[in-house]
Design an enzyme around this catalytic site. Structure first.
Site, PDB file in Angstrom:
ATOM      1  N   LYS A 475      55.352  54.020  22.898  1.00  0.00           N
ATOM      2  CA  LYS A 475      54.469  53.786  21.832  1.00  0.00           C
ATOM      3  C   LYS A 475      55.226  52.219  21.184  1.00  0.00           C
ATOM      4  CE  LYS A 475      53.246  55.182  17.135  1.00  0.00           C
ATOM      5  NZ  LYS A 475      53.499  56.183  16.270  1.00  0.00           N
ATOM      6  N   TRP A 476      54.365  51.303  21.492  1.00  0.00           N
ATOM      7  CA  TRP A 476      54.488  49.730  21.242  1.00  0.00           C
ATOM      8  C   TRP A 476      54.322  49.421  19.691  1.00  0.00           C
ATOM      9  CZ3 TRP A 476      56.932  46.270  25.032  1.00  0.00           C
ATOM     10  CH2 TRP A 476      56.976  44.888  24.470  1.00  0.00           C
ATOM     11  N   ASP A 477      55.130  49.566  18.897  1.00  0.00           N
ATOM     12  CA  ASP A 477      54.710  49.320  17.432  1.00  0.00           C
ATOM     13  C   ASP A 477      55.051  47.936  16.946  1.00  0.00           C
ATOM     14  OD1 ASP A 477      53.736  50.089  14.944  1.00  0.00           O
ATOM     15  OD2 ASP A 477      55.422  51.669  14.655  1.00  0.00           O
ATOM     16  N   ASN A 479      55.152  45.968  12.966  1.00  0.00           N
ATOM     17  CA  ASN A 479      54.504  46.395  11.630  1.00  0.00           C
ATOM     18  C   ASN A 479      54.803  45.397  10.635  1.00  0.00           C
ATOM     19  OD1 ASN A 479      54.267  49.244  12.108  1.00  0.00           O
ATOM     20  ND2 ASN A 479      56.311  49.565  12.700  1.00  0.00           N
ATOM     21  N   CYS A 525      50.250  49.796  19.005  1.00  0.00           N
ATOM     22  CA  CYS A 525      50.232  50.300  17.561  1.00  0.00           C
ATOM     23  C   CYS A 525      50.581  49.040  16.768  1.00  0.00           C
ATOM     24  CB  CYS A 525      51.349  51.411  17.501  1.00  0.00           C
ATOM     25  SG  CYS A 525      51.549  52.008  15.705  1.00  0.00           S
ATOM     26  N   ASP A 547      47.247  54.696  10.793  1.00  0.00           N
ATOM     27  CA  ASP A 547      48.290  55.374  10.100  1.00  0.00           C
ATOM     28  C   ASP A 547      47.909  56.565   9.301  1.00  0.00           C
ATOM     29  OD1 ASP A 547      50.550  54.391  11.567  1.00  0.00           O
ATOM     30  OD2 ASP A 547      51.408  53.374   9.842  1.00  0.00           O
TER      31      ASP A 547
HETATM   32  C1  DGJ Z   1      54.122  52.690  12.109  1.00  0.00           C
HETATM   33  C2  DGJ Z   1      53.433  53.549  13.014  1.00  0.00           C
HETATM   34  O1  DGJ Z   1      51.845  53.426  12.996  1.00  0.00           O
HETATM   35  C3  DGJ Z   1      53.857  55.050  12.655  1.00  0.00           C
HETATM   36  O2  DGJ Z   1      52.844  55.796  13.559  1.00  0.00           O
HETATM   37  C4  DGJ Z   1      55.149  55.266  13.088  1.00  0.00           C
HETATM   38  O3  DGJ Z   1      55.421  54.752  14.451  1.00  0.00           O
HETATM   39  C5  DGJ Z   1      56.048  54.221  12.295  1.00  0.00           C
HETATM   40  N1  DGJ Z   1      55.538  52.665  12.311  1.00  0.00           N
HETATM   41  C6  DGJ Z   1      57.524  54.283  12.770  1.00  0.00           C
HETATM   42  O4  DGJ Z   1      58.172  53.268  11.893  1.00  0.00           O
END
Ligand code: DGJ
Length: 728
Positions: A475-477, A479, A525, A547
């Site tokens: 899962k490549w996040d 943020n 993600c 989310d």
């Molecule tokens: C944001 C992601 O969308 C969530 O699903 C989760 O992976 C968090 N980050 C983890 O910090």
């Protein structure tokens, strides 16, 4: 499909069984747009361009007051010599001038579709699937070439466009604007559909009239963003889901973008799309090349459903690559179950429970590396945290996979925490500008992916982990959005290249890693659907849609997303109630059906479920396994929009029309409400379909034209799922 050039009239006609796209070279070499829409057999010029002497519209030829660049429909509009509308490109020369004049020089027609160097794009698997036209425009004074590329696919209502700039002159040029396409419609009778939102509220549908002046959406955030998706559809006023014309534009790019619709004083509509020119420039030294990303343009004469179907067909078959044909595993993710608070025993417990309930993949989310007990630290230090996993990652992976369930791992590779060894060692590795504070977002900074050394660090550190254990999913996040966009590696006059160079760096990393690990399924993600775009899908065939895991919110989020992206690309999880984002309590059934409408997963502490809930989950998982092929590889039809009322419905139909899954959701219970039916789509109208559960039999035509009566239940957030199988 064919691309024809009429040497006498200088028409270019791109066509396939469904659409035509026509351009012409006129006068000194201006490339004008003539037609885009339903297929016509032979274009002979019935809609010739009429030129009038228009006040304030300047004339390149003093002897002809009727001809002005301001009033003709362009294919790639210039700035500075008479067209006052939005330009598609702008180039600064060494003398400070930004005036250019690109005129037709030559063209090339060939089978197939070339790769775009360093960029994601739609592709062909064999050259007979598409034809490409490259039109070279030249500004002879400065030696600038712009090569406009158009590809038409066999049997798809699609034209893709991109532009390659080449500097063949003696000077260093500076691209101030280098959009990927421009098209001028000769009327303004449109409405405009875009997808807007925010974190946990992605992909809302906005429909507004197109009116005089400029209407635009963009991103200056360094990502395509949840705020505005890089997608615009122009529709006729009476266009709906199944009727009416749609001209749509979707950008195959994940960074800053601009999409602009402009109605000029004479009621023509110009659409441009490309990398956002705001805070962008690119030095093009002698013999250098700049390739723009691609825009996918679709035409539909049958409403939004046909537009979506075109995107589904193209993107699932000729944009996504690895895993595109493979059923996706049902996963259990520990994020909402534990957040940062877990150890190896807890992980094993959840994975074991997941396995017992029939799930296929356990995903260890954030918090397994560095000293990451919250979001204050450790991004960049991709080394297992032995306080939580004392025997190391390999041991946990082994124990999980020994249970008979696959193992997946979370990363946020593009980021660095100030409190990290990486940042302490390399404080200049993040995006920043000299002498200014570094603004944080979720307590983190963004690594400078315009730098090769930084990209290589990411490739190396992730590869080490991925090679160390049997990991089959990542899962490549990502943020946060970009601030202080500058690079310590770039000279002053290239600083405004940083945001695009970052994207090129990211694409290089993703290309390298997905090639190194072809058996790993990558899910993109960005705090959910913050970077859910066609660029990312080229590398990662599915995206965590939002989310927000609340089933009711998800009705809109998934419905909006489905305008462009097929359900197989949408991660959708059943989570705990009260829901962590909105506090709503919905039934496990409704949460299940909403999540089964995409790529099903679970994201809650399975060990805390009651026996009854566990049994229900077992049934859900079993059911999804039975219908997975239909949901993931079938056609998807939107039936009732959650944006228009208190309910939603959709159905899935297998390619051979033998299987159908229909879902209906009602949000709030209402008194004295009407008895409602919902009509299915995509069935064989001459076939007979049996309801697998009740054994009732209906004709495909009846299900599609008469519909199913929705039972009345006095309860909020109810859902129904109907499974039909063709028996005759
Ligand atoms: C944001 C992601 O969308 C969530 O699903 C989760 O992976 C968090 N980050 C983890 O910090």
């Amino acid at each position: 499909m064919t691309i024809i050039y009429d040497t006498e009239k200088k028409f270019f006609h791109l066509s396939n069984t469904k659409i035509s796209y026509v351009m012409q070279i006129i006068r000194e070499g201006y490339l004008v747009h003539l037609y885009w829409g339903k297929k016509i057999r032979n274009y002979r010029g019935s809609n010739q361009i009429l030129c009038y002497d228009r006040g304030f519209s300047p004339n390149p030829d003093p002897t002809d007051r009727k001809f002005s660049l301001d009033t003709i429909p362009h294919e790639y509009s210039a700035y500075g010599n008479g067209d006052f509308r939005t330009p598609a490109y702008q180039v600064e020369q060494e003398n400070g001038s930004t005036v250019t004049d690109l005129l037709y020089d030559s063209h090339r027609i060939y089978d197939g579709k070339p790769k775009l160097e360093g960029l994601p794009s739609t592709y062909v698997e064999s050259d007979n699937e598409a034809q490409t036209l490259e039109i070279t425009l030249v500004d002879k004074l400065i030696g600038l070439k712009a090569i406009l590329a158009y590809t038409i696919y066999e049997d798809l209502n699609v034209i893709t466009r991109s532009v390659r700039f080449e500097n063949h002159g003696p000077e260093t040029l500076k691209l101030l604007r280098a959009l990927s396409m421009c098209v001028d419609f000769r009327d303004d009778e449109f409405e405009m559909i875009t997808l807007y939102g925010a974190h946990t509220n992605e992909k809302n549908i906005n429909r507004r009239p197109v009116t005089s002046g400029v209407q635009m959406i963009d991103s200056v955030r360094g990502a395509s963003s949840p705020q505005q998706a890089p997608f615009v559809a122009l529709v006729r006023k009476d266009t709906n889901e199944h009727n009416g014309e749609v001209f749509s534009f979707n950008f195959v790019y994940s960074g800053n973008f601009l999409a602009q619709v402009q109605v000029d004083p004479y009621y023509n509509t110009r659409v441009v799309m490309g990398i956002n020119p705001f805070d962008f420039s690119w030095l093009l030294e002698q013999d250098e090349v700049f390739q723009t990303p691609e825009v996918v343009m679709t035409y539909s004469e049958n409403g939004l459903a046909e537009m979506s179907k075109t995107y589904y067909d193209l993107y699932t078959k000729r944009l996504c690559r690895q895993f595109k044909d493979k059923p996706r595993p049902i996963l259990i993710n520990n994020w909402e179950a534990t957040y940062f608070d877990f150890n190896d025993e807890k992980i094993i417990e959840i994975a074991k429970q997941g396995k017992e309930l029939g799930m296929e993949l356990f995903v260890l989310d954030d918090g397994w590396f560095g000293k990451r007990d919250n979001d204050l630290s450790s991004l960049g230090d991709w080394v297992v945290d032995k306080r939580k996993l004392p025997k190391g990652l390999e041991d946990v992976v082994k124990r999980v996979t020994n249970l008979g369930i696959q193992f997946g791992l979370w990363f946020e590779p593009e980021m660095v925490s100030e409190d990290s060894n990486l940042y302490r060692q390399h404080p200049d590795w993040c995006l920043h500008v000299p002498n200014r504070p570094r603004t944080v977002g979720r307590n983190q900074l963004i690594l400078d992916l315009s730098r090769k050394d930084v990209c290589d660090y990411i490739i190396e550190s992730l590869s080490t982990i991925l090679n160390s254990a049997d990991i089959t999913y990542v899962k490549w996040d990502m943020n946060r959005h970009m601030t202080e966009i500058g690079s310590a590696h770039l000279p002053t006059n290239r600083q405004r290249e940083t945001a695009h160079r970052y994207m090129l760096g990211l694409y290089y990393i993703l290309e390298t890693l997905t090639n190194l690990f072809p058996n790993i399924l990558f899910e993109s993600c960005s705090s959910g659907g913050g970077r859910f775009d066609a660029g990312m899908l080229y590398y990662m065939p599915q995206t965590w849609t939002s989310d927000n895991t609340d089933a009711v919110s998800r009705l809109k989020i998934q419905y909006g997303t489905s305008l462009v992206y097929h359900p197989i690309t949408m991660g959708a999880h059943v989570s705990a109630v009260p829901n962590h984002q909105v506090g709503r309590i919905t039934s496990l059934q409704t949460r299940g059906y909403v999540a089964m409408s995409g790529n099903l997963g679970y994201e809650l502490d399975l060990t805390k479920l009651t026996e009854a809930e566990k049994n229900e989950v077992i049934t859900q998982v079993q059911f999804y396994k039975e219908i997975r092929e239909v949901v993931q590889f079938g056609d998807f039809y939107r039936l009732i929009s959650p944006f228009e009322g208190n309910d939603a419905a959709w159905n899935f139909v297998s390619d051979d029309q033998t299987e159908c899954i229909a879902m209906y959701f009602k949000v709030l219970s209402e008194p004295g409400t009407k008895i409602k039916t919902f009509k299915l789509r995509g069935l064989d109208e001459t076939g007979l379909y049996e309801n697998v559960e009740t054994k009732a039999v209906f004709g495909g035509d009846e299900l599609m034209n008469v519909g199913l009566t929705i039972p009345r239940v006095k309860q909020d957030f109810i859902s129904y799922c109907y499974r039909f199988r063709k028996i005759n």
